[in-house]
Motif scaffolding. Structure first.
Motif, PDB file in Angstrom:
ATOM      1  N   GLN A  81       7.680  -2.548 -14.414  1.00 50.63           N
ATOM      2  CA  GLN A  81       6.471  -2.314 -14.454  1.00 50.63           C
ATOM      3  C   GLN A  81       6.286  -2.411 -16.037  1.00 50.63           C
ATOM      4  N   THR A 141       4.098   1.556  -1.807  1.00 49.29           N
ATOM      5  CA  THR A 141       4.598   1.509  -2.964  1.00 49.29           C
ATOM      6  C   THR A 141       3.536   2.031  -3.355  1.00 49.29           C
ATOM      7  N   ARG A 142       1.933   1.669  -3.549  1.00 51.08           N
ATOM      8  CA  ARG A 142       1.054   2.495  -4.217  1.00 51.08           C
ATOM      9  C   ARG A 142       0.541   3.370  -4.208  1.00 51.08           C
ATOM     10  N   ARG A 143       0.824   4.468  -3.015  1.00 48.89           N
ATOM     11  CA  ARG A 143       0.332   5.134  -2.687  1.00 48.89           C
ATOM     12  C   ARG A 143       2.281   6.336  -3.208  1.00 48.89           C
ATOM     13  N   GLU A 203       0.988  -1.239   0.019  1.00 50.35           N
ATOM     14  CA  GLU A 203      -0.169  -0.231  -0.355  1.00 50.35           C
ATOM     15  C   GLU A 203       0.980   1.506   0.162  1.00 50.35           C
ATOM     16  N   ASP A 263       2.521  -8.955  -5.943  1.00 49.79           N
ATOM     17  CA  ASP A 263       1.611  -7.018  -6.163  1.00 49.79           C
ATOM     18  C   ASP A 263       2.776  -5.846  -5.887  1.00 49.79           C
ATOM     19  N   ALA A 274       1.990  -2.402  -8.350  1.00 47.96           N
ATOM     20  CA  ALA A 274       2.366  -1.086  -7.481  1.00 47.96           C
ATOM     21  C   ALA A 274       2.951   0.095  -7.893  1.00 47.96           C
TER      22      ALA A 274
END
Length: 220
Positions: free
Chosen positions: A204, A66-68, A64, A94, A98
Protein backbone atom coordinates in the motif's frame (compact mmCIF):
# COMPACT_ATOMS: atom_id res chain seq x y z
CA UNK A 1 2.81 -20.57 15.56
CA UNK A 2 1.66 -18.91 12.32
CA UNK A 3 -2.10 -19.24 11.97
CA UNK A 4 -3.33 -19.42 8.38
CA UNK A 5 -6.84 -19.36 6.90
CA UNK A 6 -7.43 -20.56 3.33
CA UNK A 7 -10.14 -19.06 1.12
CA UNK A 8 -10.50 -20.64 -2.34
CA UNK A 9 -13.45 -22.11 -4.22
CA UNK A 10 -11.35 -24.95 -5.67
CA UNK A 11 -11.17 -27.88 -3.21
CA UNK A 12 -8.16 -29.45 -4.90
CA UNK A 13 -6.08 -26.29 -4.57
CA UNK A 14 -7.11 -25.81 -0.95
CA UNK A 15 -6.13 -29.39 -0.21
CA UNK A 16 -2.77 -28.89 -1.89
CA UNK A 17 -1.97 -25.73 0.04
CA UNK A 18 -3.14 -27.29 3.29
CA UNK A 19 -1.00 -30.38 2.72
CA UNK A 20 2.06 -28.14 2.33
CA UNK A 21 1.27 -26.08 5.42
CA UNK A 22 0.21 -28.88 7.75
CA UNK A 23 3.59 -30.60 7.73
CA UNK A 24 5.35 -27.44 8.96
CA UNK A 25 5.94 -27.29 12.72
CA UNK A 26 5.47 -23.53 12.91
CA UNK A 27 2.32 -23.20 10.75
CA UNK A 28 -1.29 -24.12 11.56
CA UNK A 29 -4.26 -23.98 9.17
CA UNK A 30 -7.14 -22.82 11.38
CA UNK A 31 -9.99 -22.97 8.84
CA UNK A 32 -10.96 -23.14 5.16
CA UNK A 33 -13.64 -21.28 3.20
CA UNK A 34 -15.09 -21.64 -0.29
CA UNK A 35 -15.93 -17.98 -0.98
CA UNK A 36 -15.17 -14.51 0.28
CA UNK A 37 -18.29 -14.14 2.38
CA UNK A 38 -17.69 -17.36 4.27
CA UNK A 39 -14.00 -16.49 4.49
CA UNK A 40 -14.72 -13.09 6.01
CA UNK A 41 -16.90 -14.65 8.71
CA UNK A 42 -14.24 -17.23 9.55
CA UNK A 43 -11.50 -14.59 9.58
CA UNK A 44 -13.47 -12.59 12.13
CA UNK A 45 -13.95 -15.75 14.18
CA UNK A 46 -10.39 -17.10 14.08
CA UNK A 47 -8.29 -13.90 13.71
CA UNK A 48 -5.53 -15.63 11.69
CA UNK A 49 -2.11 -14.13 11.06
CA UNK A 50 -2.41 -14.82 7.34
CA UNK A 51 -5.47 -15.03 5.10
CA UNK A 52 -4.66 -16.66 1.76
CA UNK A 53 -7.52 -15.52 -0.46
CA UNK A 54 -8.31 -16.43 -4.05
CA UNK A 55 -8.97 -13.37 -6.17
CA UNK A 56 -11.91 -14.73 -8.18
CA UNK A 57 -14.65 -16.58 -6.29
CA UNK A 58 -18.45 -16.78 -6.23
CA UNK A 59 -20.67 -14.90 -3.72
CA UNK A 60 -17.86 -12.46 -2.74
CA UNK A 61 -14.57 -12.17 -4.60
CA UNK A 62 -11.16 -11.73 -3.05
CA UNK A 63 -11.00 -8.00 -3.76
CA UNK A 64 -14.19 -7.22 -1.85
CA UNK A 65 -13.19 -9.55 0.98
CA UNK A 66 -9.82 -7.80 1.20
CA UNK A 67 -11.48 -4.38 1.20
CA UNK A 68 -13.72 -5.38 4.12
CA UNK A 69 -10.84 -6.87 6.08
CA UNK A 70 -8.77 -3.70 5.60
CA UNK A 71 -11.71 -1.54 6.71
CA UNK A 72 -12.28 -3.50 9.94
CA UNK A 73 -10.02 -2.24 12.77
CA UNK A 74 -10.50 -5.51 14.66
CA UNK A 75 -8.72 -7.29 11.79
CA UNK A 76 -5.74 -4.94 11.61
CA UNK A 77 -3.27 -7.76 12.34
CA UNK A 78 -4.57 -10.02 9.57
CA UNK A 79 -2.25 -9.99 6.55
CA UNK A 80 -4.10 -10.76 3.31
CA UNK A 81 -2.13 -12.54 0.61
CA UNK A 82 -3.98 -12.83 -2.70
CA UNK A 83 -3.86 -16.06 -4.69
CA UNK A 84 -4.06 -15.70 -8.46
CA UNK A 85 -3.60 -17.79 -11.60
CA UNK A 86 -2.51 -14.93 -13.79
CA UNK A 87 0.22 -12.88 -12.13
CA UNK A 88 0.09 -9.09 -12.24
CA UNK A 89 -3.27 -8.41 -13.90
CA UNK A 90 -5.76 -5.61 -13.20
CA UNK A 91 -7.49 -7.66 -10.49
CA UNK A 92 -4.24 -7.95 -8.56
CA UNK A 93 -3.73 -4.18 -8.67
CA UNK A 94 -7.28 -3.68 -7.40
CA UNK A 95 -6.57 -6.11 -4.55
CA UNK A 96 -3.36 -4.30 -3.58
CA UNK A 97 -5.22 -0.98 -3.56
CA UNK A 98 -7.93 -2.63 -1.44
CA UNK A 99 -5.36 -3.53 1.21
CA UNK A 100 -3.73 -6.84 0.28
CA UNK A 101 -0.23 -7.32 1.65
CA UNK A 102 0.95 -9.07 -1.49
CA UNK A 103 0.11 -11.88 -3.85
CA UNK A 104 1.18 -15.35 -4.90
CA UNK A 105 0.73 -17.07 -8.23
CA UNK A 106 -0.86 -20.48 -7.67
CA UNK A 107 1.84 -22.39 -9.54
CA UNK A 108 4.50 -21.16 -7.08
CA UNK A 109 7.02 -23.80 -6.01
CA UNK A 110 6.43 -25.19 -2.48
CA UNK A 111 9.62 -23.75 -0.97
CA UNK A 112 8.78 -20.23 -2.17
CA UNK A 113 5.19 -20.60 -0.99
CA UNK A 114 6.22 -21.52 2.55
CA UNK A 115 8.83 -18.76 2.62
CA UNK A 116 6.21 -16.21 1.51
CA UNK A 117 3.83 -17.27 4.29
CA UNK A 118 6.55 -16.79 6.89
CA UNK A 119 7.59 -13.42 5.47
CA UNK A 120 3.97 -12.24 5.46
CA UNK A 121 3.49 -13.39 9.05
CA UNK A 122 6.48 -11.31 10.18
CA UNK A 123 5.01 -8.24 8.53
CA UNK A 124 8.27 -7.64 6.71
CA UNK A 125 8.64 -6.57 3.09
CA UNK A 126 5.72 -8.46 1.62
CA UNK A 127 6.56 -7.50 -1.95
CA UNK A 128 9.94 -8.52 -3.25
CA UNK A 129 11.88 -5.80 -5.08
CA UNK A 130 11.19 -7.58 -8.38
CA UNK A 131 7.44 -7.38 -7.74
CA UNK A 132 7.70 -3.75 -6.66
CA UNK A 133 9.48 -2.98 -9.93
CA UNK A 134 6.60 -4.60 -11.83
CA UNK A 135 4.21 -2.36 -9.93
CA UNK A 136 6.33 0.62 -10.94
CA UNK A 137 6.39 -0.53 -14.56
CA UNK A 138 2.60 -0.63 -14.50
CA UNK A 139 2.46 2.97 -13.32
CA UNK A 140 4.87 3.91 -16.10
CA UNK A 141 2.69 2.39 -18.83
CA UNK A 142 -0.74 3.07 -17.34
CA UNK A 143 -0.54 5.71 -14.59
CA UNK A 144 -3.52 5.80 -12.26
CA UNK A 145 -5.40 8.89 -11.19
CA UNK A 146 -3.51 10.68 -8.44
CA UNK A 147 -5.00 11.30 -5.01
CA UNK A 148 -4.06 14.67 -3.61
CA UNK A 149 -5.00 14.11 0.02
CA UNK A 150 -3.06 11.14 1.34
CA UNK A 151 -1.61 12.63 4.52
CA UNK A 152 1.86 13.14 3.06
CA UNK A 153 2.06 16.59 4.61
CA UNK A 154 2.30 14.92 8.00
CA UNK A 155 5.52 13.12 7.09
CA UNK A 156 8.96 14.37 8.00
CA UNK A 157 11.45 14.91 5.20
CA UNK A 158 13.26 11.68 6.10
CA UNK A 159 10.00 9.74 6.16
CA UNK A 160 9.05 11.13 2.75
CA UNK A 161 12.47 10.17 1.42
CA UNK A 162 12.16 6.63 2.77
CA UNK A 163 8.68 6.23 1.24
CA UNK A 164 9.99 7.39 -2.13
CA UNK A 165 12.79 4.83 -1.94
CA UNK A 166 10.38 2.05 -0.99
CA UNK A 167 8.38 2.98 -4.08
CA UNK A 168 11.51 2.59 -6.18
CA UNK A 169 11.77 -1.03 -5.08
CA UNK A 170 14.65 -0.68 -2.62
CA UNK A 171 15.03 -2.98 0.39
CA UNK A 172 15.58 -1.64 3.92
CA UNK A 173 19.32 -2.25 3.63
CA UNK A 174 19.48 -0.40 0.30
CA UNK A 175 17.42 2.47 1.73
CA UNK A 176 19.77 2.69 4.70
CA UNK A 177 22.77 2.83 2.40
CA UNK A 178 21.18 5.50 0.21
CA UNK A 179 20.16 7.64 3.19
CA UNK A 180 23.43 6.94 5.11
CA UNK A 181 21.62 5.59 8.15
CA UNK A 182 21.34 2.20 9.85
CA UNK A 183 18.86 -0.42 8.54
CA UNK A 184 16.99 -0.19 11.86
CA UNK A 185 16.58 3.57 11.46
CA UNK A 186 15.39 3.07 7.88
CA UNK A 187 12.83 0.55 9.09
CA UNK A 188 11.70 3.02 11.77
CA UNK A 189 11.17 5.78 9.20
CA UNK A 190 9.16 3.40 7.02
CA UNK A 191 7.04 2.09 9.91
CA UNK A 192 6.26 5.62 11.08
CA UNK A 193 5.29 6.64 7.54
CA UNK A 194 3.04 3.59 7.26
CA UNK A 195 1.35 4.49 10.54
CA UNK A 196 0.79 8.12 9.53
CA UNK A 197 -0.55 7.14 6.10
CA UNK A 198 -2.64 4.29 7.50
CA UNK A 199 -0.89 1.90 5.11
CA UNK A 200 -1.14 -1.73 6.18
CA UNK A 201 2.12 -2.74 4.49
CA UNK A 202 4.73 -1.83 1.89
CA UNK A 203 2.43 -2.75 -0.98
CA UNK A 204 0.00 0.00 0.00
CA UNK A 205 2.91 2.35 0.64
CA UNK A 206 4.03 1.92 -2.98
CA UNK A 207 0.51 2.56 -4.25
CA UNK A 208 0.15 5.66 -2.06
CA UNK A 209 3.51 7.02 -3.17
CA UNK A 210 2.43 6.94 -6.81
CA UNK A 211 -1.18 7.97 -6.31
CA UNK A 212 -0.11 10.96 -4.22
CA UNK A 213 2.43 12.13 -6.78
CA UNK A 214 5.32 11.77 -4.29
CA UNK A 215 6.93 9.49 -6.85
CA UNK A 216 6.30 9.66 -10.59
CA UNK A 217 7.55 7.39 -13.39
CA UNK A 218 10.24 9.89 -14.38
CA UNK A 219 11.74 9.61 -10.85
CA UNK A 220 12.80 5.99 -11.48
Amino acid sequence: MIRVLLVDDQPLLRSGFRALLDVEDDIEVVAEATDGQQGLALIKEHQPDIALIDIQMPVMDGIEATRRIAADPTLAMVHVVILTNYGLDEHVFDALRAGAAGFLVKDIVPEDFLHAVRVAARGDALLAPSITRKLIDRYVTEPLHTRADTGLKGLTNRERESVALVAQGLSNDQIAERMVISPMTAKTHINRAMAKLHARDRAQLVVLAYESGLVTPRNR
